[in-house]
Write an enzyme that holds these catalytic residues in place. Structure first.
Site, short mmCIF file in Angstrom:
data_model
loop_
_atom_site.label_atom_id
_atom_site.label_comp_id
_atom_site.label_asym_id
_atom_site.label_seq_id
_atom_site.Cartn_x
_atom_site.Cartn_y
_atom_site.Cartn_z
CG HIS A 107 5.15 -8.30 39.29
ND1 HIS A 107 4.92 -8.55 40.61
CD2 HIS A 107 4.08 -8.78 38.63
CE1 HIS A 107 3.74 -9.12 40.76
NE2 HIS A 107 3.21 -9.30 39.57
NE ARG A 125 -4.32 -15.35 44.45
CZ ARG A 125 -4.53 -15.15 43.15
NH1 ARG A 125 -3.60 -15.48 42.27
NH2 ARG A 125 -5.67 -14.64 42.73
#
Ligand code: AMP
Length: 541
Positions: free
Chosen positions: A36, A188
């Protein structure tokens, strides 16, 4: 950094951004990691006002998926955004985004794109993604939105959606950020035990193996898929022993849902390849043979955690750089070669002519370097292949076709003054290099192999003795009806020009060390072309 949670606050802040400022937008579900961060950093460098959203979108989670479990470290995420220079952070609640109990409008991208790859196993997922992204685009009105190539199917669908729905945003995909082990970063990954994390490197390892085969020339998609599947099956890989279940129609029951994975050794971890496919990167349709570019995408369960990864394979056509003195036949050879190979003839002269035309069209004095520099800063210049040898390329500037206009004497008379300016030259070289990145071009000049494309796969230094060039010129002049010029004068002229060209301050004529010298004294154009084609076969093999 301002943090807002309501749509009205968000809209108020967006309306305060000056229209001259470029808005960059990074939509996320939070649990921010270096993947990100890379998107945010790029947005910060490329735009003026960066907006990040953090919203775990229930619409894109299936019934048995990890919506409740999904990590939400909001305070930590806020600190990351602030530190990276985000101007506005939007962290709405679910009811803020989906207020009514009633059904909401769902954006439905083409089934051909949503029903393949992950879409086969995550029904409704991409409709959920398309819906939230459309809503966020409508609220943030970004100029550029940044997405990770990690979610290749998502980027392809969003690009198609913005095009189909005429949403005025540039969708920028950014490279996958990986751990040293090769494992693609994902929120995740937090679900993985350290043993599972080690096993998860299998995804990228198997893709890399297929990628190597591709680089060595394998174009058959079945064979590439076999390589990935073999890697998942391979008994000699210590990480892969035991627990492997190669079932494409993933049977959830076969997963050890109740096992405490942490107690398990490496070999007991259940690995399940859900799918591996080779598709066309934009349309996501399956390929059998790769002729241009392809996406190999994979999804696998490592224990209970579903991970995805992918690599893009691109057949890059080479760059052919042709340098040499004036009169050696460069431009005729380049045009014909490009046409015969189906490459773009990078007509650098036409590029400088196009800028000159634009300068004159805007009534800017050709010596006014400052105004010309700001004019070229945002220019959109396109060269399109042409079938016509007389018109080697179609030239468009800011969308307008000016192929004919750039050949008028008005432009010819001024082009050298404009081309000599450093701002113009820098912009043109950058544009030429952009073309080069796509490959499949023939470029000619004086410093193409040394300066513009130092990494060109094939460099030719096309030359001829001054005597041979003078003879050709004499024949040309005689054909044009000029008969009072003698050969010796022409030889002297050519030698003088060679000296000037190799000593000039900007772009001097220079033979690259790795260029093949081709002396054309006794060769026809056809023979020169055949020779270059044979060199091309050698560099491609
Ligand atoms: P998410 O929070 O998972 O919805 O991801 C938000 C954005 O970050 C998406 O555009 C993802 O593709 C991108 N992203 C996630 N992981 C990575 C990664 N490892 N490298 C680059 N971009 C990523």
């Amino acid at each position: 950094m301002l943090i807002v949670t309501s749509i009205s606050e968000l809209q108020r802040e967006i309306s305060r951004v000056s229209p001259s400022q470029k808005i960059g937008f990074v939509p996320t579900m939070g649990a921010l990691h270096s993947g990100h961060e890379s998107l945010i950093q790029r947005a910060v460098t490329e735009t003026d006002f960066v907006v990040v959203s953090i919203f775990v979108n229930p619409l894109q989670f299936g019934k048995n998926e990890d919506l409740d479990q999904y990590p939400r470290p909001l305070e930590q995420d806020k600190a990351i955004c602030k530190q990276l220079g985000v101007k506005l952070l939007f962290t709405p609640s679910v009811t803020e985004i989906y207020p009514s109990e009633e059904e909401t409008t769902i954006v439905n991208p083409p089934t051909a794109m949503t029903s393949v790859l992950c879409g086969k196993y995550r029904q409704g997922h991409f409709q959920g993604v398309a819906t939230i992204v459309t809503k966020l685009f409508n609220l943030v009105c970004p100029n550029v939105a940044y997405f990770g190539q990690k979610d290749a199917q998502q980027v392809a669908i969003i690009k198609k959606m913005t095009k189909d729905l005429n949403i005025p945003v540039k969708v920028q995909s950014c490279p996958i950020i990986r751990e040293k082990s090769g494992l693609a970063l994902s929120s995740r990954n937090q679900y993985l035990s350290s043993e599972e994390k080690e096993k998860a490197t299998l995804l990228y390892r198997s893709l890399s193996k297929a990628q190597r085969a591709f680089q060595e020339g394998q174009r058959d998609c079945q064979k590439l898929l076999q390589i990935v599947k073999e890697e998942f099956r391979s008994p000699q890989t210590p990480l892969n022993k035991g627990g492997l279940n190669l079932d494409n129609s993933l049977n959830k029951k076969s997963l050890n849902l109740n096992d405490s994975l942490n107690k398990k050794g490496l070999n007991d971890i259940n690995i399940q390849l859900q799918y591996v496919e080779v598709v066309e990167p934009e349309t996501l349709q399956p390929l059998t043979e790769i002729s241009d570019s392809a996406l190999i995408a994979i999804a696998a369960y490592i224990g209970n955690t579903r991970l995805i990864d992918n690599v893009i394979l691109t057949v890059t056509k080479p760059i052919i750089a042709l340098d040499g003195p004036a009169g050696a036949g460069k431009s005729t050879v380049s045009r014909r070669l490009a046409r015969e190979l189906g490459y773009i003839y990078l007509d650098t002269g036409a590029m400088y002519r196009a800028i000159t035309w634009l300068v004159m069209e805007n009534n800017i004095n050709v010596e006014d370097e400052e105004s010309i520099a700001s004019l070229v800063a945002n220019v959109q210049l396109e060269l399109l292949p042409s079938d016509n040898l007389q018109i080697p390329v179609t030239v468009k500037i800011n969308g307008q076709d000016i192929t004919k206009e750039i050949r008028t004497p008005r432009v010819t008379n001024q082009v050298s003054k404009v081309a000599a300016q450093s701002a113009v030259r820098e912009k043109m070289v950058a544009l030429q290099q952009e073309y080069g990145a796509k490959g499949g071009i023939v470029a000619e000049g004086r410093d193409i192999g040394t300066n513009v494309f130092p990494h060109a796969q094939l460099k030719i230094f096309l030359t001829a003795t001054p005597q041979a060039r003078a003879k050709r010129r004499l024949i040309d002049l005689q054909n044009q009806g000029e008969s009072n010029i003698d050969l010796d004068t022409l030889i002297k002229e050519i030698e003088g020009r060679d000296y000037l060209d190799s000593t000039r301050a900007i772009a001097p004529l220079k033979k690259a060390e790795d260029a093949i010298e081709l002396i054309t004294d006794n060769l026809t154009i056809d023979q020169v072309i055949e020779k270059i084609k044979s060199y091309l076969i050698l560099v491609q093999s």
